[in-house]
Design a protein around this motif. Structure first.
Motif, PDB file in Angstrom:
ATOM      1  N   MET A 193       0.899  -1.041   0.036  1.00 45.43           N
ATOM      2  CA  MET A 193       0.113  -0.070  -0.160  1.00 45.43           C
ATOM      3  C   MET A 193       0.876   1.102   0.020  1.00 45.43           C
ATOM      4  N   LYS A 194       0.641   2.441  -0.873  1.00 42.60           N
ATOM      5  CA  LYS A 194       1.129   3.465  -0.787  1.00 42.60           C
ATOM      6  C   LYS A 194       0.701   4.368   0.383  1.00 42.60           C
ATOM      7  N   ASP A 195       1.850   4.650   1.155  1.00 47.80           N
ATOM      8  CA  ASP A 195       1.578   5.506   2.458  1.00 47.80           C
ATOM      9  C   ASP A 195       0.469   5.075   3.313  1.00 47.80           C
ATOM     10  N   PRO A 196       0.665   3.630   3.816  1.00 46.67           N
ATOM     11  CA  PRO A 196      -0.447   3.097   4.611  1.00 46.67           C
ATOM     12  C   PRO A 196      -0.404   3.744   5.966  1.00 46.67           C
ATOM     13  N   PRO A 197      -1.996   3.907   6.251  1.00 44.41           N
ATOM     14  CA  PRO A 197      -1.994   4.490   7.663  1.00 44.41           C
ATOM     15  C   PRO A 197      -1.363   3.690   8.790  1.00 44.41           C
ATOM     16  N   LYS A 198      -0.826   4.230   9.806  1.00 43.03           N
ATOM     17  CA  LYS A 198      -0.623   3.509  10.862  1.00 43.03           C
ATOM     18  C   LYS A 198      -1.693   3.363  11.741  1.00 43.03           C
ATOM     19  N   SER A 199      -1.631   2.054  12.486  1.00 46.84           N
ATOM     20  CA  SER A 199      -2.680   1.804  13.598  1.00 46.84           C
ATOM     21  C   SER A 199      -2.087   2.193  14.769  1.00 46.84           C
ATOM     22  N   THR A 200      -2.482   3.255  15.474  1.00 52.79           N
ATOM     23  CA  THR A 200      -2.083   3.952  16.634  1.00 52.79           C
ATOM     24  C   THR A 200      -2.737   3.555  17.974  1.00 52.79           C
ATOM     25  N   ARG A 201      -2.323   3.660  19.043  1.00 54.45           N
ATOM     26  CA  ARG A 201      -3.119   3.542  20.522  1.00 54.45           C
ATOM     27  C   ARG A 201      -4.326   4.419  20.186  1.00 54.45           C
ATOM     28  N   GLU A 202      -4.395   5.377  19.662  1.00 56.18           N
ATOM     29  CA  GLU A 202      -5.575   6.395  19.621  1.00 56.18           C
ATOM     30  C   GLU A 202      -6.502   6.067  18.604  1.00 56.18           C
ATOM     31  N   ASP A 203      -6.008   5.243  17.600  1.00 53.77           N
ATOM     32  CA  ASP A 203      -6.993   4.983  16.552  1.00 53.77           C
ATOM     33  C   ASP A 203      -6.303   3.458  15.904  1.00 53.77           C
ATOM     34  N   ARG A 204      -6.799   2.277  16.462  1.00 51.09           N
ATOM     35  CA  ARG A 204      -6.614   0.964  16.112  1.00 51.09           C
ATOM     36  C   ARG A 204      -7.221   0.646  14.755  1.00 51.09           C
ATOM     37  N   ARG A 205      -6.431  -0.023  13.969  1.00 51.51           N
ATOM     38  CA  ARG A 205      -6.947  -0.292  12.525  1.00 51.51           C
ATOM     39  C   ARG A 205      -6.811  -1.807  12.560  1.00 51.51           C
ATOM     40  N   PRO A 228      -9.386  -0.021   7.717  1.00 54.34           N
ATOM     41  CA  PRO A 228     -10.058   1.034   8.546  1.00 54.34           C
ATOM     42  C   PRO A 228      -9.718   1.032   9.839  1.00 54.34           C
ATOM     43  N   LYS A 229     -10.348   2.210  10.338  1.00 52.88           N
ATOM     44  CA  LYS A 229     -10.333   2.181  11.829  1.00 52.88           C
ATOM     45  C   LYS A 229     -11.360   1.423  12.474  1.00 52.88           C
ATOM     46  N   LEU A 230     -10.989   0.552  13.401  1.00 54.72           N
ATOM     47  CA  LEU A 230     -11.866  -0.357  14.064  1.00 54.72           C
ATOM     48  C   LEU A 230     -13.070   0.153  14.836  1.00 54.72           C
ATOM     49  N   ILE A 231     -13.059   1.162  15.696  1.00 51.98           N
ATOM     50  CA  ILE A 231     -14.169   1.619  16.461  1.00 51.98           C
ATOM     51  C   ILE A 231     -15.455   2.142  15.699  1.00 51.98           C
ATOM     52  N   PRO A 232     -15.215   2.864  14.617  1.00 50.31           N
ATOM     53  CA  PRO A 232     -16.297   3.259  13.849  1.00 50.31           C
ATOM     54  C   PRO A 232     -17.097   2.234  12.917  1.00 50.31           C
ATOM     55  N   LEU A 233     -16.305   1.061  12.599  1.00 49.04           N
ATOM     56  CA  LEU A 233     -16.991   0.218  12.043  1.00 49.04           C
ATOM     57  C   LEU A 233     -17.915  -0.739  12.898  1.00 49.04           C
ATOM     58  N   LEU A 234     -17.951  -0.552  14.155  1.00 47.04           N
ATOM     59  CA  LEU A 234     -18.833  -1.417  14.881  1.00 47.04           C
ATOM     60  C   LEU A 234     -20.396  -0.552  14.894  1.00 47.04           C
ATOM     61  N   THR A 235     -20.554   0.714  14.716  1.00 49.02           N
ATOM     62  CA  THR A 235     -21.767   1.491  14.703  1.00 49.02           C
ATOM     63  C   THR A 235     -22.263   1.658  13.300  1.00 49.02           C
ATOM     64  N   MET A 236     -21.638   1.125  12.345  1.00 47.80           N
ATOM     65  CA  MET A 236     -22.077   1.386  10.961  1.00 47.80           C
ATOM     66  C   MET A 236     -23.258   0.702  10.738  1.00 47.80           C
ATOM     67  N   SER A 237     -24.263   1.610   9.944  1.00 42.97           N
ATOM     68  CA  SER A 237     -25.447   1.071   9.454  1.00 42.97           C
ATOM     69  C   SER A 237     -25.227   0.158   8.298  1.00 42.97           C
ATOM     70  N   ASN A 238     -26.132  -0.615   8.006  1.00 46.97           N
ATOM     71  CA  ASN A 238     -25.935  -1.497   6.705  1.00 46.97           C
ATOM     72  C   ASN A 238     -25.842  -0.522   5.485  1.00 46.97           C
ATOM     73  N   ARG A 239     -26.463   0.513   5.434  1.00 42.89           N
ATOM     74  CA  ARG A 239     -26.127   1.600   4.344  1.00 42.89           C
ATOM     75  C   ARG A 239     -24.838   2.207   4.294  1.00 42.89           C
ATOM     76  N   GLU A 240     -24.498   2.420   5.346  1.00 39.22           N
ATOM     77  CA  GLU A 240     -23.013   3.022   5.468  1.00 39.22           C
ATOM     78  C   GLU A 240     -21.808   1.986   5.120  1.00 39.22           C
ATOM     79  N   PHE A 241     -22.200   0.655   5.647  1.00 36.35           N
ATOM     80  CA  PHE A 241     -21.536  -0.060   5.348  1.00 36.35           C
ATOM     81  C   PHE A 241     -21.144  -0.503   3.667  1.00 36.35           C
ATOM     82  N   LYS A 242     -22.357  -0.583   2.881  1.00 39.60           N
ATOM     83  CA  LYS A 242     -22.404  -0.747   1.724  1.00 39.60           C
ATOM     84  C   LYS A 242     -21.893   0.471   0.879  1.00 39.60           C
TER      85      LYS A 242
END
Length: 379
Positions: free
Chosen positions: A81-93, A270-284
């Protein structure tokens, strides 16, 4: 026009439509494959995603009457991946496997295969063709091996001399009797790195995979993930690349040939925590165009919960507690309870106890009890 000329023309044409490698195989039955598939079936090593009728998987003539040739194509995809985002303590990915980084490869390959079918039908209108990718009856790998695209590696992937195993495969079955190409000799030799590195021991031995233990398969299941595999999952959300990453044939192989295969890093990692509250539409809307979305959001969310437990991410506790209390899906409630146990302390012990008293689903109660035990063992 002779068949040899037509073959040369098709090879030249395939390069103009973005096919990285093309090979031709006879449409004879795959007898060796049949023996292997019967053994896999007997041992219970199949995933359940395969075509159940073994005869269809090994008899191209059952798919196209009078089939004479199978044309195999390979498209190389990126491994970095070009410039992959880092998984940090603040934002686990989390991470999607490389085969799910860009546009869904089924769509990408079907476009190429359709053009090949049209090319052949235009020149020989009486010929019949059928094409398939991954979900078709035939084994893409067995076809590619016979067509000289690459050899079948000990990691059960096709390894090409040019692109390593980072290739998507598809095929066209046709009634046109093209001259077949020569298969490539197996070149893994004594190397056993993939078998040794497999996180769950799913590679029983070189070339033999127990699909039910394979993380790539496990990430796509919809029920509770068996306990023994949860710690092995790490932060994988979909698929597993370990057996490809350790392969010496893949060293330095990274091809960025097709723009549609380039990963969007916020989708591939992707960031992990935002994944947990995604609606079906947002996920699609966000993930619908990648192959890793085909089972819907539930397996991805379950895997994200396990990844947060892997990271012992205390910032995830409020959303995990919310899922435990309110999510209508037992698998998500239960996995959240287990993750709370992995991450939490005595404060969360009370929350789990209260949830246990209110919970009606037996499976979820068992997961809550696991969470309670995990906290008790820490104190």
């Amino acid at each position: 026009m002779s068949l040899a000329q037509l073959k040369d023309e098709l090879i030249a044409y395939s390069k103009t439509i973005g096919v990285d490698k093309i090979g031709f195989a006879s449409a004879d039955p795959f007898l060796q494959l049949k023996d292997r598939l019967l053994i896999q079936q007997e041992l219970g090593y199949q995933s359940g995603f395969e075509e159940p009728d073994i005869e269809k998987r090994v008899q191209p003539g059952k798919l196209v009457e009078g089939a004479r040739t199978i044309i195999s194509i390979a498209l190389a995809y990126p491994s970095k991946m070009k410039d992959p985002p880092k998984s940090t303590r603040e934002d686990r990915r989390g991470i999607f496997c490389r085969a799910s980084w860009g546009k869904d490869y089924h769509d990408v390959l079907r476009e190429r295969l359709k053009k090949i079918e049209e090319f052949l039908e235009e020149r020989l209108p009486e010929s019949r063709t059928i094409s398939m990718v991954d979900t078709g009856e035939l084994s893409d790998r067995a076809v590619a091996e016979r067509a000289g695209i690459g050899w079948s590696g000990k990691n059960c992937a096709i390894i090409t001399p040019e692109f390593g195993s980072y290739v998507y495969l598809g095929e066209v079955v046709t009634t046109i009797p093209f001259e077949p190409d020569t298969p490539i000799t197996e070149q893994c030799g004594t190397c056993n790195k993939c078998v040794d590195a497999c996180p769950t021991g799913a590679l029983i031995q070189g070339g033999q995979l127990d699909s039910n233990k394979c993380i790539a398969f496990l990430t796509q299941t919809k029920n509770f993930l068996p306990d023994q595999y949860r710690k092995k999952l790490g932060n994988r959300l979909y698929g597993c690349d370990t057996c490809q990453q350790v392969c010496p044939e893949n060293k330095g192989k990274d091809f960025h040939i097709h723009p549609e295969m380039e990963p969007d890093s916020e989708i591939a990692k992707p960031k992990l925590i935002p994944l947990l509250t995604m609606s079906n539409r947002e996920f699609k809307e966000k993930f619908g165009h990648v192959s890793g979305s085909w089972r819907g959001k539930k397996p991805i969310q379950r895997n994200a919960i396990i990844a947060l437990a892997h990271f012992k991410d205390k910032k995830a506790l409020p959303v995990l507690i919310d899922l435990l209390k309110k999510d209508p899906r037992p698998v998500i409630r239960g996995t959240a309870a287990w993750a709370i146990g992995e991450i939490g302390s005595l404060e969360e012990h009370n929350i789990l106890n209260n949830a246990k008293n209110a919970e009606k689903d037996d499976d979820v109660v068992r997961e809550i009890e696991k969470g309670l035990n995990l906290i008790e063992n820490k104190h």
